[in-house]
Design an enzyme around this catalytic site. Structure first.
Site, PDB file in Angstrom:
ATOM      1  N   SER A   2      15.369   7.083   7.777  1.00 39.19           N
ATOM      2  CA  SER A   2      14.749   5.749   7.716  1.00 39.19           C
ATOM      3  C   SER A   2      13.241   5.717   7.929  1.00 39.19           C
ATOM      4  CB  SER A   2      15.406   4.817   8.741  1.00 39.19           C
ATOM      5  OG  SER A   2      16.649   4.375   8.274  1.00 39.19           O
ATOM      6  N   LYS A  57      11.160   4.138   5.292  1.00 42.26           N
ATOM      7  CA  LYS A  57      10.854   2.708   5.223  1.00 42.26           C
ATOM      8  C   LYS A  57       9.381   2.417   5.506  1.00 42.26           C
ATOM      9  CE  LYS A  57      15.556   1.209   6.234  1.00 42.26           C
ATOM     10  NZ  LYS A  57      16.512   1.767   7.164  1.00 42.26           N
ATOM     11  N   SER A  66      15.166  -1.751  11.224  1.00 46.00           N
ATOM     12  CA  SER A  66      15.544  -0.722  10.239  1.00 46.00           C
ATOM     13  C   SER A  66      16.665  -1.187   9.320  1.00 46.00           C
ATOM     14  CB  SER A  66      15.943   0.582  10.933  1.00 46.00           C
ATOM     15  OG  SER A  66      15.832   1.674  10.059  1.00 46.00           O
ATOM     16  N   LYS A  76       7.896   4.425  13.518  1.00 45.41           N
ATOM     17  CA  LYS A  76       9.185   4.132  12.882  1.00 45.41           C
ATOM     18  C   LYS A  76      10.179   5.237  13.220  1.00 45.41           C
ATOM     19  CE  LYS A  76      12.136   2.005  10.237  1.00 45.41           C
ATOM     20  NZ  LYS A  76      13.246   2.610  11.024  1.00 45.41           N
TER      21      LYS A  76
END
Length: 372
Positions: free
Chosen positions: A58, A61, A113, A223
């Protein structure tokens, strides 16, 4: 009583494991790949398999978010459609027909997320998910992510086609995103409360999964990511005084602890040359005031090594003729690294200064006569 004492001791031990820094000179991160980079100069302070390609889960992203933020759709209202039918994993639990602002989807994307948020963003910004992914790859090429290929906007490993990158490329991406104020505002938020457009009475609060924002006072964003194939992935950015560092760990079971230790090590190693804020005074000719003050902002340079010598030369005339407009060029500052020009900055006037009208003398008339 004994149980209470035991629980207190256990809590102290856990805090020590996560917070107290280890001397990284005798410490290796538990990550498969890792990098610590100085944001301004791209100087690599710590590295471990930084160009090894692997699934990145993720943290993909980050790219999804910056493409959305740089698009013309950021403040548009979008309607959730069929693009969420095949969404699995982490989710905002959005339902078809829901209407929400694109920027609120980006908050849900980076903080919570949400894989559904990633798909909705891709569909509405790119027209088609595949076209949005093409834009992600194009953006990657533009910033030098030469070991990166995106296959989807969320990072899931679907049909063995997850998003592939390396620690170095992800550091380059975070460096690019640092320049975008909207991105940094979003990814640095510990939480965000969102009001839906439809249904109007729906309000939700997204909590940021990035625990480093609470564990490390200098952390300003980042992140998280995880899939079984990628393992734990983490990209963070931290700022202390004038130094900004980026840390990336891929396949790391102790990512919070590793990032704290990387930053403590990095901030101890990076040295700077600081030119503090200064005020220059310039005499005025023919103005409504006799002089003007020009403030120079603080300027900080990163030293590559201890022998680095950074100097500056200020070129500013001791006087100036009025009228003067705010923003006009007043002079120049040159900065030199080891005798070579490093950077050139224009000094600008910070106020309007009008010409002072006076009665003409006999000699003024004579000058005008001869000057036509």
């Amino acid at each position: 009583m004994h149980i209470i004492i035991f629980l207190l001791l256990l809590r102290i031990i856990i805090l020590l494991l996560f917070i107290i820094p280890v001397n990284i000179k005798a410490y290796d991160t538990s990550a498969t790949s890792a990098i610590l980079m100085e944001q301004k100069t791209n100087r690599i302070i710590y590295s471990k398999n930084i160009n090894t390609k692997r699934s990145i889960a993720s943290i993909s992203k980050i790219m999804t978010a910056i493409v959305a933020i740089e698009s013309e759709s950021l403040f548009q209202i979008v309607k959730v459609g069929d693009e969420i039918d095949e969404v699995v994993g982490s989710s905002l639990y959005l339902e078809k027909g829901t209407e929400i602002r694109m920027i609120d989807l980006v908050y849900g994307l980076l903080l919570r997320s949400g894989n559904d948020a990633a798909m909705i963003i891709a569909k509405n910004v790119g027209g088609e998910v595949e076209k949005f992914v093409d834009r992600m790859n194009q953006k990657g090429k533009e910033i030098g992510m030469n070991h990166t290929t995106f296959h989807n906007p969320h990072g899931l490993d679907i049909n063995e086609e997850g998003n592939i990158s390396c620690a170095y490329d992800m550091a380059l991406l975070m460096k690019e995103c640092f320049e975008n104020k909207e991105f940094m505002k979003i990814c640095g938020s510990k939480s965000m409360t969102v009001s839906f457009v439809s249904p109007k009475d729906k309000i939700v609060t997204y909590q940021n999964h990035n625990r480093l924002l609470s564990l490390y006072e200098n952390c300003i964003g980042g992140k998280t990511g995880y899939t079984e194939s990628a393992g734990r992935c983490l990209v963070t950015i931290a700022k202390k005084n004038a130094i900004t560092l980026i840390a990336v760990t891929l396949g790391d079971k102790n990512d919070w602890k590793d990032h704290i230790n990387l930053y403590d090590y990095g901030f101890s190693k990076v040295k700077t040359k600081v030119f503090k804020e200064e005020t220059l005074t310039q005499q005025l000719v023919g103005g409504v005031k006799d002089k003007t003050n020009i403030k120079l902002k603080e300027k900080v340079f990163i030293l590559n090594n201890k022998s680095d010598k950074i100097e500056r030369k200020i070129f500013l005339s001791p006087f100036a003729y009025c009228p003067i407009k705010k923003g006009d060029k007043a002079g120049v500052i040159n900065y030199y690294r080891n005798g070579k020009l490093l950077e050139k900055n224009i000094i600008k006037y910070q106020e309007d200064i009008e010409y002072k009208e006076t009665e003409k003398s006999f000699w003024d008339f004579i000058k005008e006569l001869f000057n036509g």
